[in-house]
Motif scaffolding. Structure first.
Motif: not given
Length: 497
Positions: A232-237, A272-273, A280-288, A329-331
């Protein structure tokens, strides 16, 4: 010579008796406001917000009531702040500390009227406080070495906490639920690992403890509804179309083809984003924040589960229980800490679909699902359960327990009264007033009980193996009509080990 004012224009100054009387009146009024909510027979108060819409809160929680009212009196503000600190540090007893402080000030007002100096009163009260604390330490029992007895203590403490709340009629059910949730923490006391979700419908007894984490959100369109071994990648973007962020900027074009080119460039930036996120090699993306249609489509094509607009508190707790970190950020994928869980799936609670995370990195994480008929019932149930969880978490850290129901107050009052009898001078009068204030806490509870209590003659023989003395106060009614009570005697019951 004309008097010189050192205060700003419009400032008022109160001195001597006027200032003292103002403080007494303000603090005692706060105590009288919440005393009707004290104890098992305490009454609820209905609070109506003055803002547009007039939000209604029904509660008997002292801290919630005092937070909602606005006070100008300095002494009253001190009692309100004291109640807030009690709520933050312990979680329960907010009404009790307010009533006790108000009763102490009521006694202080009488002592001041008898020309006792405030410093004399404070000196006597400090000695009384020390004696009362020592009495509690001697009477405390510690069963932390016996898991069965300690768990029974936790259940009794939870029942005691819930006895004066909305959940009193279901206290056995919720006390077991609260103890099971606290025992899952394995002594850490981290209440952030316990998530509480409120869902309208059903009855309070339909509430349950789920061993996992529930997020009240939905999965994106055309994306997997069930996933195992999740990264899981947890993001606020921002996942909307990237626009020019310069304030007041304008783009002038001379044809619609140029507009299409701008839109295509924006879509390319978003692609591109998304590609950087997928690296990141994820299979779940959670964004605020929101995820717009185009990035949601890209995630679906990549087989990634995307969840948008997760509330901030939910994202913070999710990052905690899955072992991840919130990133913007994801760079540099190597610097991002991902969350992990064994399974994400949709579950239905009532009429709503929720996401269930099981096998999370923090194994003690759990979710309490509260059910109820109205939003007011759910809100008060959450406050009541929160108080029980806080008290249980404190008990796990400090396992010594004392008896409730006014027993400990009467024990302290007796010790302080005995100390006052041995103390010469005016400090003895202050100590006796301290003992009287402790007794008044119990009498405030009893004043709401309609069953008349009569003195009972109880004879016991003290065994040789006595280790603890237990005190029970015998109360007799002064007047059946007035419903007032006086402490008639204190009887000693001896508990042998």
């Amino acid at each position: 010579m004309a008097p010189v004012s050192i205060f700003k224009h419009g400032a008022d100054e109160e001195k001597a008796e006027t200032a003292r009387l103002s403080s007494f009146v303000g603090a005692i009024a706060i105590g009288d406001l919440v005393k009707s909510t004290l104890g098992p027979k305490g009454m609820d108060k209905i609070l109506i917000s003055g803002a547009k819409g007039g939000m209604v809160t029904v509660t008997n929680d002292g801290a919630t009531i005092l937070k909602a009212i606005g006070v100008d009196n300095p002494a009253a503000k001190v009692l309100v702040d004291m109640s807030k600190v009690q709520d933050d540090e312990v979680g329960d007893g907010t009404t009790s500390v307010t009533v006790l402080a108000a009763e102490l000030l009521r006694e202080a007002e009488l002592l001041i009227a008898r020309k006792l100096h405030p410093q004399t009163i404070i000196s006597g009260w400090r000695k009384a406080t020390q004696a009362a604390r020592e009495a509690l330490r001697e009477a405390a029992a510690d069963h932390s070495n016996d898991p069965d007895r300690f768990q029974e203590d936790l259940l009794n403490i939870a029942r005691t906490t819930l006895s004066s709340k909305l959940l009193t009629h279901h206290k056995d059910h919720f006390s077991k639920l609260a103890v099971n949730a606290i025992m899952r923490l394995k002594g850490s006391g981290n209440l952030e690992a316990i998530h509480v979700i409120k869902k309208l419908g059903g009855s309070l007894t339909d509430s349950y403890l789920d061993e996992g984490f529930l997020l009240d959100k939905k999965i994106g369109v055309n994306q997997p509804k069930r996933m195992e071994n999740v990264k899981i990648l947890i993001a606020n973007t921002g996942m909307d179309t990237d626009k020019i962020k310069i304030f007041g900027s304008r783009v002038r074009v001379d044809s619609t083809a140029k507009v299409a080119e701008i839109e295509l460039a924006e879509k390319q930036k978003m692609k591109e984003k998304v590609d950087r996120i997928l690296k990141h090699g994820i299979n779940c993306f959670i964004n605020r924040q929101l995820i717009y249609n185009y990035p949601e489509q890209l995630f679906a094509q990549a087989g990634v589960m995307a969840i948008e607009h997760a509330d901030f508190a939910g994202v913070e707790r999710l990052a905690l229980v899955t072992g991840g970190e919130i990133t913007s950020t994801f760079d540099h994928p190597e610097m991002v800490k991902l969350g992990h869980c064994k399974l994400i799936e949709e579950v239905m609670i009532g009429e709503d679909m929720l996401l269930h995370f099981s096998g999370v990195a923090m194994g003690e994480a759990c979710t309490v699902v509260l059910r109820g008929a109205t939003q007011q019932i759910l809100d008060e149930a959450e406050r009541s359960l929160h108080d029980a969880l806080c008290v249980l978490a404190q008990t796990v850290k400090e396992p010594r327990t004392v008896y409730g129901g006014g027993c400990s107050e009467m024990l302290m009052a007796k010790v302080v009264s005995d100390l006052a009898n041995r103390t010469p001078g005016k400090e003895a009068v202050a100590m006796e007033s301290f003992a009287k204030a402790l007794r008044m806490v119990l009498l405030k509870i009893l004043s709401k009980i309609k069953v008349l209590l009569f003195s009972v003659v109880l004879k016991t023989i003290k065994p040789k193996s006595v280790q603890h003395d237990v005190f029970f106060s015998i109360i007799t009614p002064v007047s059946e009509a007035s419903g007032s009570f006086l402490c008639d005697a204190t009887i000693f019951l001896f508990r042998s080990e």
